[in-house]
Scaffold this active site. Structure first.
Site, PDB file in Angstrom:
ATOM      1  N   ARG A   1       3.680   1.293 -15.914  1.00 49.16           N
ATOM      2  CA  ARG A   1       4.440   0.400 -16.427  1.00 49.16           C
ATOM      3  C   ARG A   1       5.133  -0.615 -16.082  1.00 49.16           C
ATOM      4  O   ARG A   1       5.579  -0.778 -17.507  1.00 49.16           O
ATOM      5  CB  ARG A   1       4.699   1.889 -17.082  1.00 49.16           C
ATOM      6  CG  ARG A   1       4.731   3.453 -18.093  1.00 49.16           C
ATOM      7  CD  ARG A   1       5.378   3.851 -18.019  1.00 49.16           C
ATOM      8  NE  ARG A   1       6.144   4.964 -16.910  1.00 49.16           N
ATOM      9  CZ  ARG A   1       7.164   6.187 -16.889  1.00 49.16           C
ATOM     10  NH1 ARG A   1       7.314   6.020 -17.552  1.00 49.16           N
ATOM     11  NH2 ARG A   1       7.790   6.107 -15.186  1.00 49.16           N
TER      12      ARG A   1
ATOM     13  N   GLU B   1      -2.816   4.047  -3.454  1.00 46.35           N
ATOM     14  CA  GLU B   1      -2.974   4.925  -2.135  1.00 46.35           C
ATOM     15  C   GLU B   1      -4.603   5.179  -2.675  1.00 46.35           C
ATOM     16  O   GLU B   1      -5.918   5.040  -1.746  1.00 46.35           O
ATOM     17  CB  GLU B   1      -2.578   5.459  -1.420  1.00 46.35           C
ATOM     18  CG  GLU B   1      -1.174   5.244  -0.156  1.00 46.35           C
ATOM     19  CD  GLU B   1      -0.350   6.061  -0.348  1.00 46.35           C
ATOM     20  OE1 GLU B   1       0.403   5.966   0.741  1.00 46.35           O
ATOM     21  OE2 GLU B   1      -0.245   7.248  -0.634  1.00 46.35           O
TER      22      GLU B   1
ATOM     23  N   GLU C   1       4.193 -10.181  16.966  1.00 49.26           N
ATOM     24  CA  GLU C   1       5.688 -11.207  17.702  1.00 49.26           C
ATOM     25  C   GLU C   1       6.038 -11.504  16.613  1.00 49.26           C
ATOM     26  O   GLU C   1       6.985 -12.569  16.828  1.00 49.26           O
ATOM     27  CB  GLU C   1       4.715 -11.702  18.711  1.00 49.26           C
ATOM     28  CG  GLU C   1       3.516 -12.768  17.685  1.00 49.26           C
ATOM     29  CD  GLU C   1       3.022 -13.528  19.115  1.00 49.26           C
ATOM     30  OE1 GLU C   1       3.447 -13.606  20.041  1.00 49.26           O
ATOM     31  OE2 GLU C   1       1.608 -13.300  18.856  1.00 49.26           O
TER      32      GLU C   1
ATOM     33  N   SER D   1       7.468  20.565  -4.130  1.00 40.94           N
ATOM     34  CA  SER D   1       7.195  19.626  -5.317  1.00 40.94           C
ATOM     35  C   SER D   1       5.829  19.658  -5.423  1.00 40.94           C
ATOM     36  O   SER D   1       4.735  20.456  -4.543  1.00 40.94           O
ATOM     37  CB  SER D   1       7.646  18.154  -4.969  1.00 40.94           C
ATOM     38  OG  SER D   1       7.467  17.547  -3.934  1.00 40.94           O
TER      39      SER D   1
ATOM     40  N   GLY E   1       4.780  10.538 -10.512  1.00 41.32           N
ATOM     41  CA  GLY E   1       5.290  11.507 -10.107  1.00 41.32           C
ATOM     42  C   GLY E   1       5.576  12.907  -9.872  1.00 41.32           C
ATOM     43  O   GLY E   1       4.139  14.200  -9.906  1.00 41.32           O
TER      44      GLY E   1
ATOM     45  N   LYS F   1      -4.483  12.326   2.496  1.00 40.34           N
ATOM     46  CA  LYS F   1      -5.067  11.433   2.260  1.00 40.34           C
ATOM     47  C   LYS F   1      -5.393  10.340   3.639  1.00 40.34           C
ATOM     48  O   LYS F   1      -5.591   9.087   2.765  1.00 40.34           O
ATOM     49  CB  LYS F   1      -3.252  11.309   1.794  1.00 40.34           C
ATOM     50  CG  LYS F   1      -3.098   9.192   0.557  1.00 40.34           C
ATOM     51  CD  LYS F   1      -2.364   8.418   2.033  1.00 40.34           C
ATOM     52  CE  LYS F   1      -1.358   8.470   2.970  1.00 40.34           C
ATOM     53  NZ  LYS F   1      -0.353   8.685   1.702  1.00 40.34           N
ATOM     54  N   LYS F   2      -4.257  10.006   4.608  1.00 37.48           N
ATOM     55  CA  LYS F   2      -4.450   9.542   5.688  1.00 37.48           C
ATOM     56  C   LYS F   2      -5.633   9.933   6.184  1.00 37.48           C
ATOM     57  O   LYS F   2      -6.926   7.896   6.231  1.00 37.48           O
ATOM     58  CB  LYS F   2      -3.903   9.672   6.626  1.00 37.48           C
ATOM     59  CG  LYS F   2      -3.567   8.524   7.937  1.00 37.48           C
ATOM     60  CD  LYS F   2      -3.536   7.348   7.121  1.00 37.48           C
ATOM     61  CE  LYS F   2      -2.658   6.302   8.357  1.00 37.48           C
ATOM     62  NZ  LYS F   2      -2.133   6.774   9.507  1.00 37.48           N
TER      63      LYS F   2
ATOM     64  N   GLY G   1       2.060   4.015 -10.713  1.00 37.23           N
ATOM     65  CA  GLY G   1       2.650   2.524 -10.099  1.00 37.23           C
ATOM     66  C   GLY G   1       2.728   3.398  -8.306  1.00 37.23           C
ATOM     67  O   GLY G   1       3.801   2.374  -7.916  1.00 37.23           O
TER      68      GLY G   1
ATOM     69  N   GLY H   1       9.558  21.323   6.496  1.00 36.35           N
ATOM     70  CA  GLY H   1      10.540  21.802   6.724  1.00 36.35           C
ATOM     71  C   GLY H   1      10.820  23.135   6.250  1.00 36.35           C
ATOM     72  O   GLY H   1      11.449  23.258   7.401  1.00 36.35           O
TER      73      GLY H   1
ATOM     74  N   CYS I   1       2.099  18.359   2.831  1.00 36.86           N
ATOM     75  CA  CYS I   1       1.601  17.116   3.485  1.00 36.86           C
ATOM     76  C   CYS I   1      -0.057  17.177   4.307  1.00 36.86           C
ATOM     77  O   CYS I   1      -0.763  16.761   4.749  1.00 36.86           O
ATOM     78  CB  CYS I   1       2.740  17.103   4.778  1.00 36.86           C
ATOM     79  SG  CYS I   1       2.185  15.675   5.754  1.00 36.86           S
TER      80      CYS I   1
ATOM     81  N   CYS J   1       0.139  14.289   2.875  1.00 32.85           N
ATOM     82  CA  CYS J   1      -0.048  13.206   3.921  1.00 32.85           C
ATOM     83  C   CYS J   1      -1.368  13.428   4.730  1.00 32.85           C
ATOM     84  O   CYS J   1      -2.066  11.999   4.771  1.00 32.85           O
ATOM     85  CB  CYS J   1       1.187  13.282   4.748  1.00 32.85           C
ATOM     86  SG  CYS J   1       2.251  13.136   4.055  1.00 32.85           S
TER      87      CYS J   1
ATOM     88  N   HIS K   1       1.702 -11.290  23.068  1.00 36.87           N
ATOM     89  CA  HIS K   1       0.834 -12.188  22.348  1.00 36.87           C
ATOM     90  C   HIS K   1      -0.622 -11.814  23.006  1.00 36.87           C
ATOM     91  O   HIS K   1      -0.650 -11.795  23.781  1.00 36.87           O
ATOM     92  CB  HIS K   1       1.421 -13.662  22.650  1.00 36.87           C
ATOM     93  CG  HIS K   1       0.791 -15.029  22.278  1.00 36.87           C
ATOM     94  ND1 HIS K   1       0.695 -15.009  20.966  1.00 36.87           N
ATOM     95  CD2 HIS K   1      -0.717 -15.636  22.955  1.00 36.87           C
ATOM     96  CE1 HIS K   1      -0.092 -16.069  20.881  1.00 36.87           C
ATOM     97  NE2 HIS K   1      -0.673 -15.806  21.841  1.00 36.87           N
TER      98      HIS K   1
ATOM     99  N   THR L   1       9.970  25.187  -0.862  1.00 39.74           N
ATOM    100  CA  THR L   1       9.127  24.930  -1.849  1.00 39.74           C
ATOM    101  C   THR L   1       8.581  23.986  -2.194  1.00 39.74           C
ATOM    102  O   THR L   1       7.463  23.952  -2.580  1.00 39.74           O
ATOM    103  CB  THR L   1       9.292  26.202  -2.912  1.00 39.74           C
ATOM    104  OG1 THR L   1      10.346  25.633  -3.458  1.00 39.74           O
ATOM    105  CG2 THR L   1       9.591  27.105  -2.772  1.00 39.74           C
TER     106      THR L   1
ATOM    107  N   GLY M   1       7.336  34.221  -2.687  1.00 41.78           N
ATOM    108  CA  GLY M   1       8.646  35.475  -3.342  1.00 41.78           C
ATOM    109  C   GLY M   1      10.504  34.246  -3.591  1.00 41.78           C
ATOM    110  O   GLY M   1       9.341  33.789  -5.085  1.00 41.78           O
TER     111      GLY M   1
ATOM    112  N   TYR N   1       4.240   5.293  -4.423  1.00 43.91           N
ATOM    113  CA  TYR N   1       2.774   5.955  -3.311  1.00 43.91           C
ATOM    114  C   TYR N   1       1.202   6.222  -3.686  1.00 43.91           C
ATOM    115  O   TYR N   1       0.286   5.133  -3.771  1.00 43.91           O
ATOM    116  CB  TYR N   1       3.261   6.799  -2.552  1.00 43.91           C
ATOM    117  CG  TYR N   1       4.662   6.186  -1.532  1.00 43.91           C
ATOM    118  CD1 TYR N   1       4.526   5.964  -0.428  1.00 43.91           C
ATOM    119  CD2 TYR N   1       6.520   6.502  -2.631  1.00 43.91           C
ATOM    120  CE1 TYR N   1       5.855   6.441   0.377  1.00 43.91           C
ATOM    121  CE2 TYR N   1       7.200   6.553  -1.902  1.00 43.91           C
ATOM    122  CZ  TYR N   1       6.963   6.144  -0.231  1.00 43.91           C
ATOM    123  OH  TYR N   1       8.251   5.813   0.144  1.00 43.91           O
TER     124      TYR N   1
END
Length: 496
Positions: A231, A214, A474, A174, A294, A78-79, A208, A33, A70, A75, A469, A172, A143, A210
């Site tokens: 949980r 993963e 499809e 998380s 979390g 991880k990928k 439980g 961001g 990320c 992301c 197909h 900033t 900063g 993402y």
């Protein structure tokens, strides 16, 4: 500096003309961001500065890196590990397609990890070049906001320099939250999980969401024994209940042991590994225990209260529809606001911030029909409303269409794992208001479906579209029969 004249909460034109700032915009945080907002603001002619903590794959209060979560510890890495984990089952399936694969196939964790690190270092460099080429001035350090128009940057040598700015943007992100249980220091977060020196052969994952499912898939695909504790009755709270059941079934089908309605109460270091004790009295031995419980906004060290920026009880920065905080000159985007914590959403918020403040086009972020994916194996991807959300918000009947089938690839390999697709339709307008898929390539398919929903596509338009197909995709244009109809005013029957 001259005294600023506030009229109706805004700076008067006279005060703006008299005031001089080092920057038009100063951004704290160079993740997705922050970088997007900086570059787009600079493209509108703004003079922009940005600061970010020094780079390292594992974050802390004083460690970060240009590119943010990320790119460095989210992301992207991880990928890469998901790709690596997918090869294990694929090699098993390959035998059915005529490939003579030896019984013993070695996996080199350290080699994959080095490749992952090389890639995030490369991307870190690319993000730096993007900022430089956009004319954004970069500062390495921490900063802190010390006034409505002033940021203090603590450099690596400890010296502090203050910069003034007409606008300040908080970006900033998380950080992972660690549960407060005895022995918590023996556990790891996703940061460390992406950089473990040794491959863990026995893993307990707590969570439980993402990240939990993963990483359970990643380690399982690489050959580890995985126990997943969460949980609720099913993982992925907040997702469509039917699709949650599909994911749970797939995880178990691939050898992951699920422990629903289970929490961890203590970790104990032993000679044979980490002893994990649950609230049901169960005990496991593990080489690694992942806390995927979390994330919390990175706002504690920004000095927000002192300058009048309000945060909620979780530390998320409060903003209006345009990402403006309670201080008119200070703005915030991304995970630190805890709105919709996804990288593409942070990019959208950063872009719209630049349009609003410097582009002359006030633009509110639009959170409708944002697609997202869980990169478990196989992946889950969704856009729009779940069946439960649709019923809750319905002003008319809800029509549900589903398709469950064995993918062609699995009919040859013999893998017993069905792909499941789902469309949720507004009975009054016939608009498709939700779509879900769990199966190979789900995120790639769902991105296209998201465009259709964003454009207001109806079920008839889906039905009139010619499919590709043979493909799984499809099925989204051949679901003709209603699986169930939920009449307005009735409640969805569920045991979850």
């Amino acid at each position: 500096m001259s005294r600023k004249m506030l009229i109706g909460g805004e700076l008067s034109h006279q005060a703006e003309a008299e005031e001089h700032y080092d920057f038009d915009l100063f951004v704290i945080g160079a993740g997705s961001g922050g970088v997007r907002a900086s570059r787009f603001s600079a493209s509108h002619g703004a003079k922009v500065g940005i600061c970010e903590l020094p780079f390292d794959p594992i974050s802390s209060e004083v460690i970060g890196g240009i590119g943010g979560t990320c790119v460095i510890r989210g992301c992207v890495p991880k990928k890469i590990l998901v790709y690596g984990a997918t090869f294990g089952p694929e090699l098993q399936d390959a035998r059915s397609f005529g490939w003579d694969v030896n019984e013993k196939v070695d996996f080199d964790w350290k080699k994959l990890l080095q490749k992952k690190t090389d890639e995030i270092v490369r991307l870190n460099g690319i993000y730096k070049r993007l900022l430089t080429n956009s004319g954004v001035k970069m500062y390495e350090g921490e900063g802190k906001i010390v006034g409505p128009h002033e940021v203090e940057v603590t450099q690596l040598d400890g010296t502090k320099i203050c910069y003034s700015a007409k606008h300040i943007l908080i970006a900033t992100g998380s950080r992972a939250v660690i549960p407060d249980i005895p022995g918590k220091e023996l556990g790891i977060t996703s940061d460390e999980a992406l950089s473990l020196e040794e491959f863990p052969k026995r893993v307990v994952v707590l969570g439980g969401g993402y990240i939990a499912v993963e990483f359970a898939s990643i380690w399982n695909g690489m050959g580890a024994k995985v126990d997943l504790c969460f949980r609720r009755e099913l993982p992925l709270r907040g997702f469509d209940d039917e699709m949650r059941s599909v994911v749970a079934r797939n995880l178990e089908g691939r050898g992951i042991t699920l422990h629903p309605t289970t929490n961890l109460t203590e970790l104990i270091k032993t000679e044979n590994g980490i002893k994990v004790i649950t609230d049901h009295g169960e005990e496991f031995l593990a080489d690694a225990v992942l806390f995927a419980t979390g994330r919390a906004p990175n706002s504690k060290r920004l000095n927000l209260k002192a300058v009048g920026v309000e945060v909620d009880k979780h530390g998320a920065v409060k903003v209006d529809d345009y990402s403006r905080t309670t201080v008119p000159s200070i703005w915030a985007v991304g995970d630190v606001t805890n709105r919709m914590n996804l990288t593409p959403v942070a990019l959208m918020e950063g872009s719209y911030f630049a349009n609003t403040v410097f582009g002359g086009e006030p633009t509110k972020p639009d959170y409708n029909y944002v697609p997202y994916a869980v990169f478990c194996i196989p992946p889950l991807s969704v856009v729009g409303l779940s069946e439960e959300e649709a019923v809750e918000k319905a002003k008319g009947d809800i029509l549900v269409y589903t398709s469950s089938f064995n993918p062609m690839k699995n009919t040859i390999s013999g893998r017993q794992e069905k792909t499941v697709m789902k469309l949720v339709v507004d009975g009054n307008t016939q608009k498709v208001i939700g779509a879900s898929m769990c199966g190979p390539d789900a995120p790639e398919i769902m991105q296209g479906i998201a465009v259709a929903l964003k454009c207001g596509a109806t079920k008839q338009q889906f039905d009139s579209t010619v499919g590709i197909h043979p493909s799984a995709a499809e099925e989204f244009v051949t679901m003709r029969t209603i699986s169930r109809k939920i009449e307005v005013g009735s409640k969805l029957k569920t045991n979850l």
